[in-house]
Design a protein around this motif. Structure first.
Motif, PDB file in Angstrom:
ATOM      1  N   THR A 177       0.896  -1.394   0.299  1.00  0.00           N
ATOM      2  CA  THR A 177       0.182   0.009  -0.042  1.00  0.00           C
ATOM      3  C   THR A 177       1.149   1.304   0.014  1.00  0.00           C
ATOM      4  OG1 THR A 177      -1.940   1.035   1.314  1.00  0.00           O
ATOM      5  CG2 THR A 177      -0.379   0.486   2.203  1.00  0.00           C
ATOM      6  N   PHE A 178       0.054   2.072   0.400  1.00  0.00           N
ATOM      7  CA  PHE A 178       1.298   3.757   0.471  1.00  0.00           C
ATOM      8  C   PHE A 178       2.115   3.627   1.121  1.00  0.00           C
ATOM      9  CE2 PHE A 178       0.743   7.882   1.524  1.00  0.00           C
ATOM     10  CZ  PHE A 178       1.550   8.629   0.398  1.00  0.00           C
ATOM     11  N   VAL A 179       3.288   4.186   1.053  1.00  0.00           N
ATOM     12  CA  VAL A 179       4.438   3.905   1.816  1.00  0.00           C
ATOM     13  C   VAL A 179       4.353   4.569   3.125  1.00  0.00           C
ATOM     14  CG1 VAL A 179       5.901   2.753  -0.038  1.00  0.00           C
ATOM     15  CG2 VAL A 179       6.291   5.185  -0.115  1.00  0.00           C
ATOM     16  N   ARG A 226      -0.139  21.644  -3.031  1.00  0.00           N
ATOM     17  CA  ARG A 226      -0.311  20.536  -1.533  1.00  0.00           C
ATOM     18  C   ARG A 226      -1.208  20.715  -0.572  1.00  0.00           C
ATOM     19  NH1 ARG A 226       0.694  17.131  -2.155  1.00  0.00           N
ATOM     20  NH2 ARG A 226       1.787  16.445   0.123  1.00  0.00           N
ATOM     21  N   LEU A 227      -2.647  20.604  -1.030  1.00  0.00           N
ATOM     22  CA  LEU A 227      -4.137  20.575  -0.193  1.00  0.00           C
ATOM     23  C   LEU A 227      -4.480  18.833   0.423  1.00  0.00           C
ATOM     24  CD1 LEU A 227      -6.280  22.720   1.530  1.00  0.00           C
ATOM     25  CD2 LEU A 227      -7.584  21.845  -0.199  1.00  0.00           C
ATOM     26  N   GLY A 228      -4.844  18.721   1.105  1.00  0.00           N
ATOM     27  CA  GLY A 228      -5.195  17.523   1.741  1.00  0.00           C
ATOM     28  C   GLY A 228      -6.444  17.899   2.677  1.00  0.00           C
ATOM     29  N   ASN A 265      -6.450   1.545  -3.292  1.00  0.00           N
ATOM     30  CA  ASN A 265      -5.286   0.882  -3.189  1.00  0.00           C
ATOM     31  C   ASN A 265      -4.093   1.720  -4.630  1.00  0.00           C
ATOM     32  OD1 ASN A 265      -3.542   0.088  -1.207  1.00  0.00           O
ATOM     33  ND2 ASN A 265      -3.132  -1.979  -2.505  1.00  0.00           N
ATOM     34  N   ASN A 266      -3.164   2.541  -3.666  1.00  0.00           N
ATOM     35  CA  ASN A 266      -2.317   2.848  -4.506  1.00  0.00           C
ATOM     36  C   ASN A 266      -1.511   1.308  -3.831  1.00  0.00           C
ATOM     37  OD1 ASN A 266       0.536   3.775  -5.946  1.00  0.00           O
ATOM     38  ND2 ASN A 266       0.462   5.975  -3.986  1.00  0.00           N
ATOM     39  N   PRO A 267      -0.335   0.799  -4.425  1.00  0.00           N
ATOM     40  CA  PRO A 267      -0.343   0.944  -5.788  1.00  0.00           C
ATOM     41  C   PRO A 267      -0.777   0.362  -6.982  1.00  0.00           C
ATOM     42  CG  PRO A 267       1.424  -0.416  -5.120  1.00  0.00           C
ATOM     43  CD  PRO A 267       0.944   0.283  -4.234  1.00  0.00           C
TER      44      PRO A 267
HETATM   45  C1  LIG Z   1      -0.737  10.598  -3.249  1.00  0.00           C
HETATM   46  C2  LIG Z   1      -1.753   9.427  -2.234  1.00  0.00           C
HETATM   47  C3  LIG Z   1      -0.958  10.511  -0.928  1.00  0.00           C
HETATM   48  C4  LIG Z   1      -0.753  11.636  -0.723  1.00  0.00           C
HETATM   49  O1  LIG Z   1      -1.722  12.918  -1.131  1.00  0.00           O
HETATM   50  P1  LIG Z   1      -0.738  14.289  -0.953  1.00  0.00           P
HETATM   51  O2  LIG Z   1      -2.419  14.822  -0.733  1.00  0.00           O
HETATM   52  O3  LIG Z   1      -0.633  14.675  -2.152  1.00  0.00           O
HETATM   53  O4  LIG Z   1      -0.032  14.207   0.748  1.00  0.00           O
HETATM   54  C5  LIG Z   1      -2.460   9.844   0.213  1.00  0.00           C
HETATM   55  N1  LIG Z   1      -2.125   8.688   0.281  1.00  0.00           N
HETATM   56  C6  LIG Z   1      -2.419   7.706  -1.471  1.00  0.00           C
HETATM   57  C7  LIG Z   1      -3.172   6.556  -0.940  1.00  0.00           C
HETATM   58  C8  LIG Z   1      -1.931   8.482  -1.690  1.00  0.00           C
HETATM   59  O5  LIG Z   1      -1.699   7.474  -3.596  1.00  0.00           O
END
Ligand SMILES: *Cc1c(COP(=O)(O)O)cnc(C)c1O
Length: 365
Positions: A115-117, A226-228, A164-166
């Motif tokens: 998953t996301f590292v 940069r906004l989440g 899910n990433n990747p």
């Molecule tokens: C890209 C990604 C994030 C990070 O997103 P940002 O808002 O750019 O920090 C978070 N979670 C997953 C699963 C992602 O692939």
């Protein structure tokens, strides 16, 4: 005593053992490595945006709670009224803030992997034990092992990246609910790829007291800002807000996000195009006999090449000026896998051409 003696004595072993998140310099290459939206805003909109930015008071601190941005997000992203929203400097920052708010001795964080590292990196830097449960062979949740691990280890936080990433797939909604109902900790559902997916958990969040939903504008066309944002019951937002640093969203980001989201139809069109192009790209890749292409609900495709070929292919693409992500060194289920972001159609065509050259696909005359 030299600098390394100080470091070995003072920096925690968990931190010393980490390698910093590595991002290669793309130079002039076609960038299909980072799940960015390939499109710029239309010229008229950019001209209009620059007028807004001209008058920004950069000598003043920004609005500390970015109230206007929160309002715009709530209306343009259809966030249910009962839920609260907390903004972060990327959702990366919110991942860290959730961990900081819940941190404590002997606590653990669980995620199905690969998953996301950043879940693991941030968990280790904030002092948690990180527990991973491998996904099933088709990248779905390994439910017996998930439930067993939750019951045995009682993790404070569970991360589910959805899609899910990747790997690119969504998880089953019923299985996610079973995890949420089994867990005594919080379940963070990370919907970084929601614009490209068939379904979202957004309208379920209010039904559970232990669910936090993460989103970001990065993958929908504003990675540079940069906004989440975190969507959760207001009681959770209030607690996590306490560990946020003041002014985490800078004034240029606040103005720009508000402006772009008020023109969200442009982003929605781009998203639609990316989803169509994902299918075109997939159709071309499946024509290459040697590949396994995994289903995707995101703006990228994961594919597997014959044993030992990933790095040669990666270098071949690079020599053609195309940068994707070689996942093979991550090990486990990602051995022989590469991940390509869906780009603009010209970029995708160049990628396919280079792929075909590598695999020597002969086209009928
Ligand atoms: C890209 C990604 C994030 C990070 O997103 P940002 O808002 O750019 O920090 C978070 N979670 C997953 C699963 C992602 O692939």
């Amino acid at each position: 005593m030299n600098v390394n003696d100080y470091i070995n004595r003072l920096v925690r072993p968990e931190v010393r053992q980490l390698t910093a998140y590595h991002v290669p310099d793309p130079g002039k290459m076609i960038k299909l490595d980072a799940m960015e939206n390939p499109y710029a805003l239309p010229e008229e909109l950019r001209a209009d945006l620059s007028k807004h930015l001209k008058n920004v008071a950069i000598n003043r601190y920004p609005d500390p709670s970015a109230a206007k941005v929160v309002d715009t997000i709530k209306t343009t992203m259809n966030i249910p009224d009962e839920l609260g929203v907390l903004l972060g400097n990327g959702s990366d920052e919110l991942i860290l803030l959730i961990m900081l708010a819940l941190a404590g001795k002997g606590k653990s964080i669980l995620a199905p992997t690969p998953t996301f590292v950043m879940y693991k990196i941030s968990a280790l830097t904030t002092g948690y034990d990180f527990i991973d449960v491998p996904l099933a062979d088709d990248f779905s949740l390994n439910m017996p092992q998930m439930i067993d691990t939750i019951n045995k280890n009682n993790p404070a936080i569970i991360f589910l990246a959805h899609p899910n990433n990747p790997t690119g797939n969504n998880f089953s909604k019923n299985e996610m609910i079973e995890i949420i109902e089994t867990a005594k900790g919080v379940v963070v559902i990370d919907e970084a790829y929601f614009p490209f997916a068939d379904y979202s958990f957004l309208n379920e969040v209010d039904n559970y007291d232990n669910v936090l939903l993460l989103r970001t504008v990065s993958k929908m066309g504003m990675a540079g800002l940069r906004l989440g944002f975190l969507v959760a019951k207001p009681e959770w937002i209030e607690q996590i807000d306490k560990v946020r640093l003041p002014y985490n969203i800078n004034v240029l980001t606040q103005i720009t996000i508000d402006f772009v989201l008020n023109n969200k139809d442009i982003l929605d069109q781009q998203t639609k195009q990316i989803c169509l192009d994902r299918e075109l790209l997939k159709n071309e890749l499946v024509k290459i006999d040697d590949l396994v292409v995994f289903p995707s609900q995101a703006n990228f495709l994961l594919f597997k090449v014959p044993k030992g070929m990933a790095t040669d292919l990666f270098e071949h693409l690079k020599s053609d000026g195309i940068l994707i992500k070689n996942m093979t060194s991550n090990g486990g289920m990602l051995v022989d896998c590469l991940r390509v972001t869906v780009g603009a159609s010209l970029e995708n065509n160049l990628f396919i051409k280079s792929m075909n050259d590598f695999f020597n696909v002969t086209h009928c005359p």
